[in-house]
Design a protein around this motif. Structure first.
Motif, PDB file in Angstrom:
ATOM      1  N   ILE A  30       0.857  -1.188   0.000  1.00 14.76           N
ATOM      2  CA  ILE A  30       0.000   0.000   0.000  1.00 14.76           C
ATOM      3  C   ILE A  30       0.889   1.232   0.000  1.00 14.76           C
ATOM      4  O   ILE A  30       1.831   1.332   0.790  1.00 14.76           O
ATOM      5  N   MET A  31       0.610   2.157  -0.906  1.00 11.83           N
ATOM      6  CA  MET A  31       1.392   3.389  -0.965  1.00 11.83           C
ATOM      7  C   MET A  31       1.317   4.143   0.371  1.00 11.83           C
ATOM      8  O   MET A  31       0.320   4.075   1.075  1.00 11.83           O
ATOM      9  N   LYS A  32       2.385   4.872   0.692  1.00 10.43           N
ATOM     10  CA  LYS A  32       2.467   5.584   1.966  1.00 10.43           C
ATOM     11  C   LYS A  32       1.331   6.580   2.142  1.00 10.43           C
ATOM     12  O   LYS A  32       0.878   6.826   3.261  1.00 10.43           O
ATOM     13  N   ASP A  33       0.869   7.166   1.045  1.00 14.35           N
ATOM     14  CA  ASP A  33      -0.218   8.135   1.150  1.00 14.35           C
ATOM     15  C   ASP A  33      -1.590   7.472   1.241  1.00 14.35           C
ATOM     16  O   ASP A  33      -2.610   8.148   1.410  1.00 14.35           O
ATOM     17  N   GLY A  34      -1.621   6.128   1.129  1.00 16.61           N
ATOM     18  CA  GLY A  34      -2.868   5.393   1.253  1.00 16.61           C
ATOM     19  C   GLY A  34      -3.806   5.524   0.084  1.00 16.61           C
ATOM     20  O   GLY A  34      -4.963   5.103   0.159  1.00 16.61           O
ATOM     21  N   PHE A  49      -4.820  -0.449  -7.609  1.00 18.60           N
ATOM     22  CA  PHE A  49      -6.260  -0.270  -7.453  1.00 18.60           C
ATOM     23  C   PHE A  49      -6.548   0.879  -6.489  1.00 18.60           C
ATOM     24  O   PHE A  49      -5.753   1.178  -5.589  1.00 18.60           O
ATOM     25  N   TYR A  50      -7.702   1.500  -6.683  1.00 13.91           N
ATOM     26  CA  TYR A  50      -8.187   2.500  -5.735  1.00 13.91           C
ATOM     27  C   TYR A  50      -8.695   1.778  -4.485  1.00 13.91           C
ATOM     28  O   TYR A  50      -9.523   0.864  -4.594  1.00 13.91           O
ATOM     29  N   PRO A  51      -8.240   2.157  -3.296  1.00 15.57           N
ATOM     30  CA  PRO A  51      -8.678   1.446  -2.078  1.00 15.57           C
ATOM     31  C   PRO A  51     -10.141   1.702  -1.724  1.00 15.57           C
ATOM     32  O   PRO A  51     -10.763   0.880  -1.040  1.00 15.57           O
ATOM     33  N   GLU A  52     -10.711   2.813  -2.169  1.00 15.48           N
ATOM     34  CA  GLU A  52     -12.093   3.113  -1.837  1.00 15.48           C
ATOM     35  C   GLU A  52     -13.080   2.269  -2.640  1.00 15.48           C
ATOM     36  O   GLU A  52     -14.094   1.819  -2.116  1.00 15.48           O
ATOM     37  N   SER A  53     -12.751   2.044  -3.921  1.00 12.47           N
ATOM     38  CA  SER A  53     -13.699   1.358  -4.805  1.00 12.47           C
ATOM     39  C   SER A  53     -13.194   0.013  -5.322  1.00 12.47           C
ATOM     40  O   SER A  53     -13.984  -0.805  -5.775  1.00 12.47           O
ATOM     41  N   GLY A  54     -11.872  -0.194  -5.290  1.00 10.30           N
ATOM     42  CA  GLY A  54     -11.308  -1.411  -5.850  1.00 10.30           C
ATOM     43  C   GLY A  54     -11.163  -1.386  -7.354  1.00 10.30           C
ATOM     44  O   GLY A  54     -10.781  -2.388  -7.977  1.00 10.30           O
ATOM     45  N   LYS A  55     -11.424  -0.232  -7.963  1.00 13.63           N
ATOM     46  CA  LYS A  55     -11.295  -0.121  -9.415  1.00 13.63           C
ATOM     47  C   LYS A  55      -9.830   0.034  -9.824  1.00 13.63           C
ATOM     48  O   LYS A  55      -9.026   0.588  -9.070  1.00 13.63           O
ATOM     49  N   ILE A  71       7.084  -6.848  -4.245  1.00  8.55           N
ATOM     50  CA  ILE A  71       6.708  -5.458  -4.520  1.00  8.55           C
ATOM     51  C   ILE A  71       7.153  -4.576  -3.349  1.00  8.55           C
ATOM     52  O   ILE A  71       7.021  -4.958  -2.187  1.00  8.55           O
ATOM     53  N   ALA A  72       7.672  -3.396  -3.676  1.00  8.47           N
ATOM     54  CA  ALA A  72       7.958  -2.376  -2.666  1.00  8.47           C
ATOM     55  C   ALA A  72       7.669  -1.011  -3.280  1.00  8.47           C
ATOM     56  O   ALA A  72       7.753  -0.842  -4.499  1.00  8.47           O
ATOM     57  N   THR A  73       7.339  -0.028  -2.454  1.00  7.46           N
ATOM     58  CA  THR A  73       6.988   1.292  -2.952  1.00  7.46           C
ATOM     59  C   THR A  73       7.877   2.359  -2.315  1.00  7.46           C
ATOM     60  O   THR A  73       8.305   2.218  -1.167  1.00  7.46           O
ATOM     61  N   PHE A  74       8.151   3.422  -3.066  1.00 13.34           N
ATOM     62  CA  PHE A  74       8.909   4.558  -2.556  1.00 13.34           C
ATOM     63  C   PHE A  74       8.051   5.345  -1.572  1.00 13.34           C
ATOM     64  O   PHE A  74       6.827   5.420  -1.719  1.00 13.34           O
ATOM     65  N   SER A  75       8.705   5.963  -0.592  1.00  6.92           N
ATOM     66  CA  SER A  75       7.967   6.755   0.388  1.00  6.92           C
ATOM     67  C   SER A  75       7.381   8.027  -0.230  1.00  6.92           C
ATOM     68  O   SER A  75       6.407   8.573   0.289  1.00  6.92           O
ATOM     69  N   ASN A  76       7.966   8.501  -1.356  1.00  6.99           N
ATOM     70  CA  ASN A  76       7.403   9.673  -2.039  1.00  6.99           C
ATOM     71  C   ASN A  76       6.263   9.307  -2.983  1.00  6.99           C
ATOM     72  O   ASN A  76       5.698  10.188  -3.652  1.00  6.99           O
ATOM     73  N   CYS A  77       5.957   8.005  -3.074  1.00 10.72           N
ATOM     74  CA  CYS A  77       4.822   7.495  -3.860  1.00 10.72           C
ATOM     75  C   CYS A  77       4.970   7.755  -5.360  1.00 10.72           C
ATOM     76  O   CYS A  77       3.974   7.723  -6.094  1.00 10.72           O
ATOM     77  N   GLN A  78       6.192   7.961  -5.841  1.00  7.79           N
ATOM     78  CA  GLN A  78       6.403   8.248  -7.253  1.00  7.79           C
ATOM     79  C   GLN A  78       6.986   7.064  -8.027  1.00  7.79           C
ATOM     80  O   GLN A  78       6.980   7.068  -9.251  1.00  7.79           O
ATOM     81  N   LYS A  79       7.468   6.037  -7.307  1.00  6.86           N
ATOM     82  CA  LYS A  79       8.058   4.880  -7.981  1.00  6.86           C
ATOM     83  C   LYS A  79       7.700   3.593  -7.243  1.00  6.86           C
ATOM     84  O   LYS A  79       7.332   3.605  -6.066  1.00  6.86           O
ATOM     85  N   ILE A  80       7.827   2.490  -7.988  1.00  4.94           N
ATOM     86  CA  ILE A  80       7.576   1.148  -7.465  1.00  4.94           C
ATOM     87  C   ILE A  80       8.770   0.265  -7.835  1.00  4.94           C
ATOM     88  O   ILE A  80       9.343   0.415  -8.917  1.00  4.94           O
ATOM     89  N   VAL A  81       9.137  -0.648  -6.953  1.00 12.68           N
ATOM     90  CA  VAL A  81      10.176  -1.634  -7.248  1.00 12.68           C
ATOM     91  C   VAL A  81       9.539  -3.013  -7.250  1.00 12.68           C
ATOM     92  O   VAL A  81       8.807  -3.369  -6.320  1.00 12.68           O
ATOM     93  N   SER A  82       9.796  -3.786  -8.292  1.00 10.23           N
ATOM     94  CA  SER A  82       9.234  -5.137  -8.397  1.00 10.23           C
ATOM     95  C   SER A  82      10.342  -6.165  -8.565  1.00 10.23           C
ATOM     96  O   SER A  82      11.429  -5.861  -9.059  1.00 10.23           O
ATOM     97  N   GLY A  83      10.059  -7.394  -8.139  1.00  8.40           N
ATOM     98  CA  GLY A  83      10.960  -8.519  -8.345  1.00  8.40           C
ATOM     99  C   GLY A  83      10.240  -9.620  -9.088  1.00  8.40           C
ATOM    100  O   GLY A  83       9.017  -9.784  -8.951  1.00  8.40           O
ATOM    101  N   SER A  84      10.976 -10.392  -9.882  1.00  7.93           N
ATOM    102  CA  SER A  84      10.362 -11.438 -10.706  1.00  7.93           C
ATOM    103  C   SER A  84      10.850 -12.819 -10.300  1.00  7.93           C
ATOM    104  O   SER A  84      11.792 -12.969  -9.524  1.00  7.93           O
ATOM    105  N   ASP A  85      10.222 -13.838 -10.877  1.00  4.23           N
ATOM    106  CA  ASP A  85      10.618 -15.216 -10.616  1.00  4.23           C
ATOM    107  C   ASP A  85      11.942 -15.570 -11.284  1.00  4.23           C
ATOM    108  O   ASP A  85      12.548 -16.592 -10.966  1.00  4.23           O
TER     109      ASP A  85
END
Length: 309
Positions: A30-34, A49-55, A71-85
């Motif tokens: 979940i992003m830091k800003d929720g 997804f939007y947490p309010e509606s799930g869309k 999955i990990a997210t930046f604290s500034n909510c501008q980037k995402i880090v992913s890992g693969s199999d």
């Protein structure tokens, strides 16, 4: 699981279900800003997804490898880090919101490749300048996200399952199939000490309290263990799971611990040094030093929610 479920903590009731048919959700954050729920799936896609509606909010259509496993997210909510199999670690730019009915697509910012097998866990530093990734190839890699290269590599004869930064960022903890909890210096990646995390089975899950005084572990032995960080001693043990523990999280206010096992059980445990959780069922009991073989459930589940596996 082909779905993401949102729960209301006070009542332990499900409030929303996000379903993606025919695909399994392997990782979630979940992003830091929720404002968004970011998830990695077995079809090699990252969905937000939007947490309010799930869309759906935005999508990474091809996140490298065959599956997204971490999955990990930046604290500034501008980037995402992913890992693969297949060992890829990828940094993604979060797309800007657009007033349109079309689904937004994220763009790749950086591809990092050192691991040779499945990435099991990714954790970000507090300043977003580095992250650490764990893999079943026996390595943990500390990445410099500013200069875009590997800073350190930890190698042990184990399949790493989890890694955590200490809140002060001066040390890291790792767990794996060797049943050990290892402490590492962040500065030069040297090993400080090693604890016996389990007498039988892999240590799969771990989390550290915000003040850095405690950490909690769980694994194939189905036991939840609360440790003092500096002393390296187990203070409480919880018995309640009937399957290996896969995920553990300490609540932000350190009032309770949530653990999830492979059979779909979600258990809530009262944190021993905290204020009472709303409507607790049991109090936690401390463990006598040197009496680990006589330990009776020291962490008593306050609530249990089971869902079909």
């Amino acid at each position: 699981m082909q779905e993401i479920r949102l729960w209301y903590i006070k009542t332990k009731q499900e409030v929303m279900r996000i379903v993606v048919p025919n695909h399994t959700c392997n990782a979630i954050s979940i992003m830091k800003d929720g404002k968004s729920i970011v998830s990695g799936w077995s079809d090699c896609r990252i969905r937000a997804f939007y947490p309010e509606s799930g869309k759906p909010m935005y999508l990474m259509a091809s996140a490298y490898g065959a599956e997204v496993t971490a999955i990990a997210t930046f604290s500034n909510c501008q980037k995402i880090v992913s890992g693969s199999d297949l060992g890829h670690v990828v940094v993604w730019n979060v797309p800007e919101w657009r007033a349109t009915n079309d689904l937004n697509y994220a763009s790749k910012h950086l591809l990092l490749k050192e691991h040779k097998a499945r990435v099991t866990c990714i954790k970000m530093s507090n300043d977003d300048n580095e992250c650490v990734s764990a893999s079943i190839d026996g390595s943990c890699v500390v990445w410099d996200l500013i200069n875009k290269h590997r800073r350190h590599m930890l190698r042990v004869n184990t399949l790493f399952q989890n890694v955590c930064y200490h809140p002060l960022q001066h040390q890291m903890l790792t767990t794996g199939t060797d049943r050990k909890v290892a402490f590492w210096e962040t500065y030069d990646a040297s090993k400080i000490r090693e604890l016996e995390g389990s007498l039988s089975g892999s240590v799969n899950a771990m989390d550290i309290s915000r003040d850095g005084e405690y950490f909690v572990t769980g694994g194939d032995d189905k036991l939840l263990k609360l440790w003092k960080y500096e002393e390296g001693e187990v203070t409480h043990i919880g018995r309640g799971h009937s399957a290996p523990i896969k995920v553990i999280c300490i609540s932000p206010n350190e009032s309770f611990i949530v653990s999830v096992s492979s059979d779909g059980a979600i258990l809530f445990w009262k944190f021993p040094s905290s204020e009472p959780v709303p409507e607790p069922d049991h109090e936690m009991q401390s463990v006598k030093p040197g009496a680990e073989d006589e330990m009776i459930p020291a962490l008593s589940p306050s609530k249990e929610t089971k869902e079909a596996a």
